[in-house]
Enzyme design. Structure first.
Site, PDB file in Angstrom:
ATOM      1  N   SER A   1     -24.987 -55.001  43.482  1.00  0.00           N
ATOM      2  CA  SER A   1     -23.948 -54.441  42.624  1.00  0.00           C
ATOM      3  C   SER A   1     -23.184 -53.242  43.162  1.00  0.00           C
ATOM      4  CB  SER A   1     -24.594 -54.047  41.298  1.00  0.00           C
ATOM      5  OG  SER A   1     -25.830 -53.372  41.516  1.00  0.00           O
ATOM      6  N   CYS A   2     -23.321 -52.868  44.433  1.00  0.00           N
ATOM      7  CA  CYS A   2     -22.578 -51.698  44.907  1.00  0.00           C
ATOM      8  C   CYS A   2     -21.109 -52.083  45.079  1.00  0.00           C
ATOM      9  CB  CYS A   2     -23.147 -51.210  46.238  1.00  0.00           C
ATOM     10  SG  CYS A   2     -22.167 -49.870  46.930  1.00  0.00           S
ATOM     11  N   CYS A  13     -12.068 -33.470  13.587  1.00  0.00           N
ATOM     12  CA  CYS A  13     -12.339 -32.123  13.054  1.00  0.00           C
ATOM     13  C   CYS A  13     -13.039 -31.265  14.115  1.00  0.00           C
ATOM     14  CB  CYS A  13     -13.220 -32.221  11.806  1.00  0.00           C
ATOM     15  SG  CYS A  13     -13.689 -30.583  11.190  1.00  0.00           S
ATOM     16  N   ASN A  71     -17.100 -42.523  42.959  1.00  0.00           N
ATOM     17  CA  ASN A  71     -17.561 -42.354  44.339  1.00  0.00           C
ATOM     18  C   ASN A  71     -17.186 -43.559  45.178  1.00  0.00           C
ATOM     19  OD1 ASN A  71     -20.114 -43.994  45.435  1.00  0.00           O
ATOM     20  ND2 ASN A  71     -20.252 -43.908  43.208  1.00  0.00           N
TER      21      ASN A  71
HETATM   22  C1  LIG Z   1     -22.639 -40.964  44.780  1.00  0.00           C
HETATM   23  C2  LIG Z   1     -23.306 -42.205  44.289  1.00  0.00           C
HETATM   24  C3  LIG Z   1     -23.982 -43.038  45.169  1.00  0.00           C
HETATM   25  C4  LIG Z   1     -24.607 -44.198  44.719  1.00  0.00           C
HETATM   26  N1  LIG Z   1     -25.283 -44.997  45.603  1.00  0.00           N
HETATM   27  C5  LIG Z   1     -25.939 -46.094  45.156  1.00  0.00           C
HETATM   28  C6  LIG Z   1     -26.724 -46.878  46.026  1.00  0.00           C
HETATM   29  O1  LIG Z   1     -26.855 -46.609  47.221  1.00  0.00           O
HETATM   30  N2  LIG Z   1     -27.368 -47.954  45.505  1.00  0.00           N
HETATM   31  C7  LIG Z   1     -27.294 -48.292  44.181  1.00  0.00           C
HETATM   32  O2  LIG Z   1     -27.905 -49.274  43.758  1.00  0.00           O
HETATM   33  N3  LIG Z   1     -26.559 -47.548  43.326  1.00  0.00           N
HETATM   34  C8  LIG Z   1     -25.901 -46.460  43.778  1.00  0.00           C
HETATM   35  N4  LIG Z   1     -25.202 -45.673  42.899  1.00  0.00           N
HETATM   36  C9  LIG Z   1     -25.172 -46.047  41.461  1.00  0.00           C
HETATM   37  C10 LIG Z   1     -26.231 -45.282  40.642  1.00  0.00           C
HETATM   38  O3  LIG Z   1     -27.527 -45.565  41.071  1.00  0.00           O
HETATM   39  C11 LIG Z   1     -26.102 -45.634  39.143  1.00  0.00           C
HETATM   40  O4  LIG Z   1     -26.306 -47.014  38.989  1.00  0.00           O
HETATM   41  C12 LIG Z   1     -24.749 -45.294  38.548  1.00  0.00           C
HETATM   42  O5  LIG Z   1     -24.215 -44.133  39.134  1.00  0.00           O
HETATM   43  C13 LIG Z   1     -24.813 -45.101  37.033  1.00  0.00           C
HETATM   44  O6  LIG Z   1     -25.692 -44.053  36.662  1.00  0.00           O
HETATM   45  P1  LIG Z   1     -25.217 -42.518  36.401  1.00  0.00           P
HETATM   46  O7  LIG Z   1     -24.090 -42.545  35.428  1.00  0.00           O
HETATM   47  O8  LIG Z   1     -26.448 -41.826  35.927  1.00  0.00           O
HETATM   48  O9  LIG Z   1     -24.771 -42.002  37.734  1.00  0.00           O
HETATM   49  C14 LIG Z   1     -24.555 -44.526  43.346  1.00  0.00           C
HETATM   50  C15 LIG Z   1     -23.893 -43.677  42.458  1.00  0.00           C
HETATM   51  C16 LIG Z   1     -23.275 -42.532  42.899  1.00  0.00           C
HETATM   52  C17 LIG Z   1     -22.573 -41.640  41.922  1.00  0.00           C
END
Ligand SMILES: Cc1cc2nc3c(=O)[nH]c(=O)nc-3n(C[C@H](O)[C@H](O)[C@H](O)COP(=O)(O)O)c2cc1C
Length: 496
Positions: A231-232, A482, A171
């Site tokens: 971490s984003c 397998c 994403n």
């Molecule tokens: C579409 C999308 C939007 C996300 N937005 C945020 C966000 O706004 N803040 C955040 O801390 N993590 C965000 N994440 C990360 C998720 O919270 C999570 O840490 C990460 O996707 C791993 O977990 P998962 O495999 O269950 O998705 C986002 C993930 C996705 C897929």
């Protein structure tokens, strides 16, 4: 409950796990889609135990006729297998008491370990309310910030497995596009309507004062705890997002700032885009964090188009490095969780684990590696809030079957088995594979892999694989390739 499922997702290859499934509507006896969902999400025993003795006896398969895939899902066969093969092996009845799932985040009780993780799945009042009604213990709300957010379209891409389900998900989404005031109103309404649900407020600021103020506002408006988004990977300007998590000094500074603004617990959400998570985790703890959440998404490029040469998702001929999540990242997430779980400076601190969790078994792995709570996004995006049923049912059934009174008793129970390096492992014995000739269909895939990717230790005689023990090194590649689970590890190791 067996280590390996008797029915694989690939046996249900065409099942769409439909909304308002026509197969269920067509069957007067069984909620077929519930059965199929139990099987899909690792709950074969529960699926089998919930069935009556001969539910299909007077029926000629209306469920299969009604199926949107027109008879391609062999629902009757799956139900027969559940009754005849799975149910006799079930060791306990389905437990009715769910109190084993109660646990806590930094001392605050939650009804089960499962929360929505911060993302689109927890971005409005209505969405969180529906998730709470469905049974989620709480939600980490979509990251709140005071920046101007305008999302790109499209913003997702995926790698899918043979059965069509998403294995890896990319994403390029940023943060909440609601104003801080709008989000605060959502918190107030959620807390008023659902006082026992856990609201984890994810925030991202730009300066110390902003981290402090956002933390204060979230507490004032009903949040139970704060998650600091360090971490984003999609917010990198001016030292935001992923970049903060890579610089321990900033992690400590902004954690301290957020702690100044609030008395509720503060959890730092860290990036996996580092060689080791300990420096940032220790910095967060020094700054006063009460716990760590991990992992956020992994920086990635995917789906380069062979004609336009543009990777995915393509936005008007351009793409960008974005965050990778879903099942494919689970081993990487578990590695970081185990690193945190083993770090003595984390003692007494909460770990909220996430990254690729779809089923209760995935969650259990995170709990065994030290997670006290579980967060999920990608599986919810793919399958909906309804997965909470199978997460709760499966974990509860497992705990009851193992005689474990509380999920809290097994947090970190698997940590001693993980060594950071491989040189501590025994190298003086071999565990040979064993072939189950009844299950073997004679495809010879084990032979091909052993010949070209192993040690030429399997002969193929009349389409039957035969092991040459003098050549076999016990690598177990044959077992992994397998297609019909006909190869097992032997009971005993042989000394070399
Ligand atoms: C579409 C999308 C939007 C996300 N937005 C945020 C966000 O706004 N803040 C955040 O801390 N993590 C965000 N994440 C990360 C998720 O919270 C999570 O840490 C990460 O996707 C791993 O977990 P998962 O495999 O269950 O998705 C986002 C993930 C996705 C897929």
């Amino acid at each position: 409950m067996l280590l390996k499922n008797m029915i694989k997702r690939s046996d249900m290859i065409s099942c769409c796990l439909c909304k308002d499934a026509p197969c269920s509507d067509a069957c007067p006896f069984i909620n077929t889609v519930k059965v199929l969902r139990h099987v899909w999400f690792d709950n074969e025993d529960i699926a089998a135990l919930e069935l009556d003795d001969n539910p299909c006896i007077n029926c000629d398969g209306q469920c299969e006729d009604a199926c949107v895939k027109k008879g391609k899902v062999h629902i009757k066969g799956i139900i027969e297998k559940l009754i005849n093969e799975v149910r006799p092996k079930a060791e306990i009845d389905i437990p009715v008491d769910y109190s084993r799932l109660k646990c806590d985040i930094c001392g605050i009780e939650i009804e089960n370990p499962f929360l929505l993780s911060s993302s689109v799945v927890a971005s409005t009042y209505d969405m969180c309310a529906r998730a709470f009604e469905a049974g989620w213990a709480g939600a980490c709300f979509k990251t709140i910030c005071s920046f101007d957010i305008h999302e790109a379209s499209p913003r997702f891409s995926a790698i899918t497995g043979d059965n069509g389900s998403i294995v890896g998900f990319k994403n390029i989404e940023q943060l909440s596009d609601h104003s801080v005031a709008e989000n605060m109103e959502i918190f107030r309404r959620l807390k008023e309507k659902y006082p026992s649900k856990f609201i984890l407020a994810s925030i991202m600021g730009q300066y110390e004062e902003e981290w402090e103020n956002l933390a204060r506002l979230c507490e004032e408006n009903g949040a139970d705890a704060i998650e600091l988004n360090f971490s984003c990977p999609n917010m990198q300007e001016d030292g935001l997002g992923s970049d903060i998590g890579q610089i321990p000094e900033l992690v400590e500074k902004y954690t301290r700032a957020a702690k100044r603004g609030t008395k509720i617990p503060v959890i730092a959400k860290l990036t996996p885009n580092v060689a080791s998570m300990s420096p940032a985790a220790e910095a967060a703890i020094s700054g006063g964090a009460d716990g760590i959440a991990a992992i956020n998404t992994i920086k990635s490029v995917m789906g380069v188009n062979p004609f336009s040469y543009v990777s995915a998702p393509a936005v008007k001929g351009k793409s960008a490095i974005g965050g990778y999540s879903g099942l494919a990242v689970k081993p990487i997430a578990l590695r970081f969780i185990s690193e945190l779980g083993q770090n003595t400076k984390m003692k007494g601190k909460h770990i909220s684990g996430m990254g690729g969790i779809e089923t209760w078994r995935d969650s259990l792995e995170f709990i065994l590696m030290g997670s006290g709570s579980i967060q999920i996004t990608t599986a919810v995006m793919q399958y909906g809030y309804r997965i909470i049923d199978d997460l709760k049912d499966g974990l509860n059934y497992y705990l009851a079957q193992m005689g474990i009174g509380s999920v809290k008793d097994i947090i970190g129970a698997g940590l001693d088995s993980v060594s950071e390096t491989t040189d501590v492992l025994d190298r003086d014995s071999v565990l040979f594979p064993k072939f189950d000739i009844v299950r073997c269909i004679g495809c010879g895939r084990c032979v091909i892999s052993c010949d070209d990717g192993g040690h030429q230790a399997i002969r193929f005689e009349n389409r039957i694989p035969k092991l040459d023990g003098s050549r076999c090194v016990g690598c177990h590649l044959c077992m992994l390739v397998c297609p019909c689970d006909a190869i097992y590890p032997a009971e005993k190791r042989i000394q070399r």
